[in-house]
Design an enzyme around this catalytic site. Structure first.
Site, PDB file in Angstrom:
ATOM      1  N   ASN A   1     -21.620 -22.520  49.919  1.00  0.00           N
ATOM      2  CA  ASN A   1     -20.407 -23.203  49.478  1.00  0.00           C
ATOM      3  C   ASN A   1     -19.150 -22.659  50.151  1.00  0.00           C
ATOM      4  OD1 ASN A   1     -19.098 -24.043  46.126  1.00  0.00           O
ATOM      5  ND2 ASN A   1     -18.660 -24.903  48.118  1.00  0.00           N
TER       6      ASN A   1
ATOM      7  N   LYS B   1     -11.173 -24.050  35.446  1.00  0.00           N
ATOM      8  CA  LYS B   1     -11.054 -25.061  36.502  1.00  0.00           C
ATOM      9  C   LYS B   1     -11.167 -24.328  37.839  1.00  0.00           C
ATOM     10  CE  LYS B   1      -8.813 -27.146  39.280  1.00  0.00           C
ATOM     11  NZ  LYS B   1      -9.251 -27.279  40.693  1.00  0.00           N
ATOM     12  N   PRO B   2     -12.354 -24.361  38.458  1.00  0.00           N
ATOM     13  CA  PRO B   2     -12.483 -23.708  39.766  1.00  0.00           C
ATOM     14  C   PRO B   2     -11.860 -24.571  40.866  1.00  0.00           C
ATOM     15  CG  PRO B   2     -14.594 -24.661  39.095  1.00  0.00           C
ATOM     16  CD  PRO B   2     -13.622 -24.966  37.983  1.00  0.00           C
TER      17      PRO B   2
ATOM     18  N   GLU C   1     -11.452 -27.051  43.951  1.00  0.00           N
ATOM     19  CA  GLU C   1     -12.222 -28.285  44.160  1.00  0.00           C
ATOM     20  C   GLU C   1     -13.311 -28.163  45.219  1.00  0.00           C
ATOM     21  OE1 GLU C   1      -8.835 -27.862  44.092  1.00  0.00           O
ATOM     22  OE2 GLU C   1      -7.886 -29.630  44.993  1.00  0.00           O
TER      23      GLU C   1
ATOM     24  N   ALA D   1       2.981 -21.204  46.020  1.00  0.00           N
ATOM     25  CA  ALA D   1       3.620 -22.510  45.769  1.00  0.00           C
ATOM     26  C   ALA D   1       3.092 -23.135  44.475  1.00  0.00           C
ATOM     27  CB  ALA D   1       3.367 -23.442  46.953  1.00  0.00           C
TER      28      ALA D   1
ATOM     29  N   LEU E   1       6.263 -22.461  26.751  1.00  0.00           N
ATOM     30  CA  LEU E   1       6.299 -21.121  26.140  1.00  0.00           C
ATOM     31  C   LEU E   1       4.899 -20.526  25.948  1.00  0.00           C
ATOM     32  CD1 LEU E   1       9.230 -21.594  23.608  1.00  0.00           C
ATOM     33  CD2 LEU E   1       9.268 -20.419  25.809  1.00  0.00           C
TER      34      LEU E   1
ATOM     35  N   GLU F   1      -1.672 -14.461  39.738  1.00  0.00           N
ATOM     36  CA  GLU F   1      -2.199 -13.700  40.882  1.00  0.00           C
ATOM     37  C   GLU F   1      -2.012 -14.595  42.092  1.00  0.00           C
ATOM     38  OE1 GLU F   1      -3.277 -10.679  40.838  1.00  0.00           O
ATOM     39  OE2 GLU F   1      -3.667 -10.279  38.728  1.00  0.00           O
TER      40      GLU F   1
ATOM     41  N   GLY G   1      -0.155 -15.322  46.317  1.00  0.00           N
ATOM     42  CA  GLY G   1      -0.414 -15.021  47.722  1.00  0.00           C
ATOM     43  C   GLY G   1      -0.067 -13.595  48.108  1.00  0.00           C
TER      44      GLY G   1
ATOM     45  N   CYS H   1      -6.653 -12.483  49.752  1.00  0.00           N
ATOM     46  CA  CYS H   1      -5.245 -12.310  49.353  1.00  0.00           C
ATOM     47  C   CYS H   1      -4.799 -10.869  49.578  1.00  0.00           C
ATOM     48  CB  CYS H   1      -5.078 -12.680  47.888  1.00  0.00           C
ATOM     49  SG  CYS H   1      -6.209 -11.770  46.817  1.00  0.00           S
TER      50      CYS H   1
ATOM     51  N   GLU I   1       1.878 -16.402  54.952  1.00  0.00           N
ATOM     52  CA  GLU I   1       0.475 -16.070  54.679  1.00  0.00           C
ATOM     53  C   GLU I   1      -0.409 -17.022  55.488  1.00  0.00           C
ATOM     54  OE1 GLU I   1      -1.185 -17.100  50.811  1.00  0.00           O
ATOM     55  OE2 GLU I   1      -2.227 -15.176  50.745  1.00  0.00           O
TER      56      GLU I   1
ATOM     57  N   LYS J   1       7.020  -9.155  43.402  1.00  0.00           N
ATOM     58  CA  LYS J   1       7.760 -10.171  44.167  1.00  0.00           C
ATOM     59  C   LYS J   1       7.022 -11.524  44.065  1.00  0.00           C
ATOM     60  CE  LYS J   1       8.563  -8.165  48.216  1.00  0.00           C
ATOM     61  NZ  LYS J   1       8.890  -7.330  49.373  1.00  0.00           N
TER      62      LYS J   1
ATOM     63  N   GLY K   1       3.326 -12.528  42.394  1.00  0.00           N
ATOM     64  CA  GLY K   1       2.982 -12.817  41.002  1.00  0.00           C
ATOM     65  C   GLY K   1       3.252 -11.675  40.050  1.00  0.00           C
TER      66      GLY K   1
HETATM   67  P1  NAD Z   1      -4.191 -23.173  45.599  1.00  0.00           P
HETATM   68  O1  NAD Z   1      -2.927 -22.694  45.001  1.00  0.00           O
HETATM   69  O2  NAD Z   1      -4.143 -24.327  46.525  1.00  0.00           O
HETATM   70  O3  NAD Z   1      -5.232 -23.562  44.445  1.00  0.00           O
HETATM   71  C1  NAD Z   1      -5.570 -22.648  43.418  1.00  0.00           C
HETATM   72  C2  NAD Z   1      -6.104 -23.422  42.233  1.00  0.00           C
HETATM   73  O4  NAD Z   1      -5.032 -24.198  41.680  1.00  0.00           O
HETATM   74  C3  NAD Z   1      -7.211 -24.418  42.583  1.00  0.00           C
HETATM   75  O5  NAD Z   1      -8.167 -24.436  41.546  1.00  0.00           O
HETATM   76  C4  NAD Z   1      -6.471 -25.731  42.638  1.00  0.00           C
HETATM   77  O6  NAD Z   1      -7.299 -26.855  42.399  1.00  0.00           O
HETATM   78  C5  NAD Z   1      -5.471 -25.531  41.507  1.00  0.00           C
HETATM   79  N1  NAD Z   1      -4.310 -26.427  41.536  1.00  0.00           N
HETATM   80  C6  NAD Z   1      -3.749 -27.047  42.591  1.00  0.00           C
HETATM   81  N2  NAD Z   1      -2.705 -27.806  42.189  1.00  0.00           N
HETATM   82  C7  NAD Z   1      -2.597 -27.635  40.857  1.00  0.00           C
HETATM   83  C8  NAD Z   1      -1.722 -28.133  39.863  1.00  0.00           C
HETATM   84  N3  NAD Z   1      -0.723 -28.993  40.148  1.00  0.00           N
HETATM   85  N4  NAD Z   1      -1.896 -27.731  38.596  1.00  0.00           N
HETATM   86  C9  NAD Z   1      -2.892 -26.860  38.282  1.00  0.00           C
HETATM   87  N5  NAD Z   1      -3.761 -26.385  39.163  1.00  0.00           N
HETATM   88  C10 NAD Z   1      -3.613 -26.752  40.437  1.00  0.00           C
HETATM   89  O7  NAD Z   1      -4.866 -21.900  46.306  1.00  0.00           O
HETATM   90  P2  NAD Z   1      -6.132 -21.850  47.248  1.00  0.00           P
HETATM   91  O8  NAD Z   1      -5.798 -22.443  48.566  1.00  0.00           O
HETATM   92  O9  NAD Z   1      -7.340 -22.322  46.517  1.00  0.00           O
HETATM   93  O10 NAD Z   1      -6.300 -20.261  47.394  1.00  0.00           O
HETATM   94  C11 NAD Z   1      -5.633 -19.499  48.348  1.00  0.00           C
HETATM   95  C12 NAD Z   1      -4.424 -18.829  47.749  1.00  0.00           C
HETATM   96  O11 NAD Z   1      -4.806 -18.047  46.628  1.00  0.00           O
HETATM   97  C13 NAD Z   1      -3.788 -17.856  48.727  1.00  0.00           C
HETATM   98  O12 NAD Z   1      -2.397 -17.962  48.632  1.00  0.00           O
HETATM   99  C14 NAD Z   1      -4.254 -16.507  48.235  1.00  0.00           C
HETATM  100  O13 NAD Z   1      -3.438 -15.429  48.575  1.00  0.00           O
HETATM  101  C15 NAD Z   1      -4.279 -16.729  46.760  1.00  0.00           C
HETATM  102  N6  NAD Z   1      -5.143 -15.762  46.105  1.00  0.00           N
HETATM  103  C16 NAD Z   1      -4.574 -14.788  45.342  1.00  0.00           C
HETATM  104  C17 NAD Z   1      -5.376 -13.829  44.752  1.00  0.00           C
HETATM  105  C18 NAD Z   1      -4.780 -12.727  43.920  1.00  0.00           C
HETATM  106  O14 NAD Z   1      -5.526 -12.019  43.265  1.00  0.00           O
HETATM  107  N7  NAD Z   1      -3.489 -12.543  43.930  1.00  0.00           N
HETATM  108  C19 NAD Z   1      -6.756 -13.880  44.913  1.00  0.00           C
HETATM  109  C20 NAD Z   1      -7.299 -14.885  45.695  1.00  0.00           C
HETATM  110  C21 NAD Z   1      -6.485 -15.833  46.294  1.00  0.00           C
END
Ligand code: NAD
Length: 493
Positions: free
Chosen positions: A106, A189-190, A192, A245, A258, A264, A266, A298, A396, A466, A469
């Site tokens: 996967n 919600k993992p 997609e 973002a 609230l 967690e 980028g 990350c 990033e 910063k 998160g």
């Molecule tokens: P992403 O922000 O695109 O998606 C993360 C999750 O949010 C996914 O399940 C996605 O479906 C969901 N999502 C997207 N839009 C949403 C919305 N409007 N409402 C609710 N959920 C929504 O991130 P990605 O591309 O899957 O992962 C990469 C990012 O994650 C990188 O920036 C990386 O640094 C960060 N990351 C951080 C950590 C940490 O521990 N700080 C760990 C792993 C990855």
């Protein structure tokens, strides 16, 4: 990176279409819509998963709420919960080959790394949280009141856990294990593109004895099912891992409602090499820091800062060593770097390398796709001579790309390291103990590694500062963020 040789027999699995897991039942989505799941090492569709609707998500939240309210999990003693969480860990170890095959097909993870990293960490997280479930609790408070005062740590209720694509198994466990240890119910919600191991974990949690409704897994798009989870009034806490973002948006919705959140987000860590470092050891850590998980990490170290006397030496060594890192089929046990998880990630890397070229940077290694079996491969890439203001340094990239910059003083190294919006991880290589402590204290990051990279353990908290998160996962701190404190004051009159 520790590559194990007990993965020789792991082959690509056949995976039937997967459904949503709601209230202990496997169900189709209300719309019947499905998402194709692609093997990143071939670009071929391997199976499909149900794409949840808002109504499906609502059903999952209702199931989690009912499970929480009737106490089938929340009212168990910590010791009873611990017994089941330990059983989860046992099953993760017993079913390791199956989990590795699913995660590799996967996400494109090399099978040789999946056992020591993804599987072991997941098992250990459940074991660690099982221990916390038995020991965490409130405390007595001394007070001049004529009263017996104490605190209780109570579960929050329904946790909405949203996770990204890059470490599906570990990151879902880093939320579900502490949430369950504290007595919460979960709607997960993992991402997609990479939901398969979360669905497999739903089976394992059930087999271990987690009651129906306590953990629900809804697959689908972030913009629909993720958004519905964020907005749902029946959710008591959002645990989010993903990009800055989307995290910014998720935090604002949670703020409006609230609801407590952990974020967690980028990262874009700096890895500083001082001239007094053990260079040979440092090179290993540097390469691990940027190629680990094909740079989709990350807490990777994509920004190398080298004290000037060592700068050209380090570039020469990297130029020789990096092309030799084994990139290839994740099911080949000798592979260290697999494909990126999706073609869109390779295209993003290509855009940044193009920017570097336009800025006349030196490409020391890589700098192009690797054409292999139709998969999403990019060669590990080292880029020298960019300035700190370059977008290639500031943003990033989330791919196997290392930028290298020289520095002249300790203060300059710290300023360069801290000079981005992110603050998740940082690291330094030095033979000077005093410098190690001094610089670690000044780096703006949730975790600082000295003389190695990516030393992570369920006992050691991590999280961001910063724009990376707030909140911490792992360690006892993780459990705190899944509980609320209630004070009880009993009059002794
Ligand atoms: P992403 O922000 O695109 O998606 C993360 C999750 O949010 C996914 O399940 C996605 O479906 C969901 N999502 C997207 N839009 C949403 C919305 N409007 N409402 C609710 N959920 C929504 O991130 P990605 O591309 O899957 O992962 C990469 C990012 O994650 C990188 O920036 C990386 O640094 C960060 N990351 C951080 C950590 C940490 O521990 N700080 C760990 C792993 C990855």
């Amino acid at each position: 990176m520790t590559v194990t040789d007990d993965t020789v027999s792991i082959t690509r699995p056949q995976i039937g279409p997967r459904q949503l897991f709601i209230d202990g039942q496997w169900r189709e989505s209300g719309s019947g819509t499905r998402t194709d799941i692609v093997d990143p090492s071939t670009g071929q569709v391997v199976t499909s998963v149900a794409e949840a609707t808002e109504e499906d998500l609502d059903a999952a939240v209702q199931a989690a709420r009912a499970a929480f309210d009737d106490g089938r999990w929340s009212a168990l003693s910590g010791r009873e919960r611990a017994r089941i969480l330990n059983r989860v860990a046992e099953l993760v170890r017993e079913r390791a080959d199956e989990i590795i095959a699913v995660e590799s097909v996967n996400v494109g993870k090399p099978v040789s790394l999946c056992r020591p990293v993804d599987v072991l960490t997941t098992a250990e997280q459940y074991e660690y949280c099982a221990a916390l479930a038995q020991t965490a609790g409130g405390s007595n408070r001394e007070t001049p009141l004529n009263a017996h005062a104490y605190t209780r740590r109570e579960p929050l209720g329904v946790v909405g856990a949203i996770t990204p694509f890059n470490f599906p198994l570990i990151l879902s466990s880093s939320k579900i294990a502490p949430a369950l240890a504290a007595g919460n119910s979960v709607v997960h919600k993992p991402a997609e593109d990479t939901p398969l191991s979360a669905l497999l974990m739903a089976e394992i949690l059930t087999e271990a004895g987690v009651p129906a409704g306590v953990v629900n897994v809804v697959t689908g798009k972030g913009s629909t099912v993720g958004e519905a989870l964020l907005q749902h009034q029946g959710v008591d806490k959002i645990a989010f891992t993903g990009s800055t973002a989307i995290g910014r948006h998720a935090a604002s919705v949670a703020g409006q409602n609230l609801k407590p959140v952990t974020m967690e987000l980028g990262g874009n860590a700096a890895h500083i090499v001082f001239a007094d470092a053990d260079v040979e050891k440092a090179i290993g850590a540097i390469i691990k820091g940027f190629v680990f998980n094909t740079g989709q990490f990350c807490m990777g170290g994509p920004r190398l800062l080298v004290e000037r006397p060592l700068y050209e030496t380090v570039l020469t060594i990297l130029g020789d060593a990096v092309p030799g890192v084994p990139v290839g089929d994740p099911f080949d046990p000798s592979t260290v770097v697999g494909p990126m998880a999706a073609d869109k990630h390779v295209r993003k890397v290509e855009e940044y390398v193009q920017i570097a070229r336009e800025e006349n940077a030196r490409i020391i290694a890589g700098g192009e796709r690797l054409d292999l079996s139709g998969g999403f491969y990019y060669k590990p890439t080292v880029i020298a001579d960019l300035t700190n203001s370059s977008r290639v340094v500031q943003e990033e990239i989330f791919g196997p790309v290392l930028t290298v910059q020289p520095f002249d003083t300790e203060d300059e190294a710290i300023a360069l390291a801290n000079g981005t919006e992110y603050g998740l991880a940082a690291g330094l290589q030095t033979g000077n103990v005093a410098r190690a402590h001094r610089v670690a204290a000044k780096l703006q990051a949730g975790i600082v590694w000295v003389n190695d990279w990516a030393m992570l353990d369920p006992a050691v908290p991590f999280g961001g500062v910063k724009n990376s998160g707030f909140g911490r996962e792992y360690g006892p701190e993780a459990l705190e963020s899944y509980t609320k404190v209630k004070s009880v004051v009993i009059s002794l009159d």
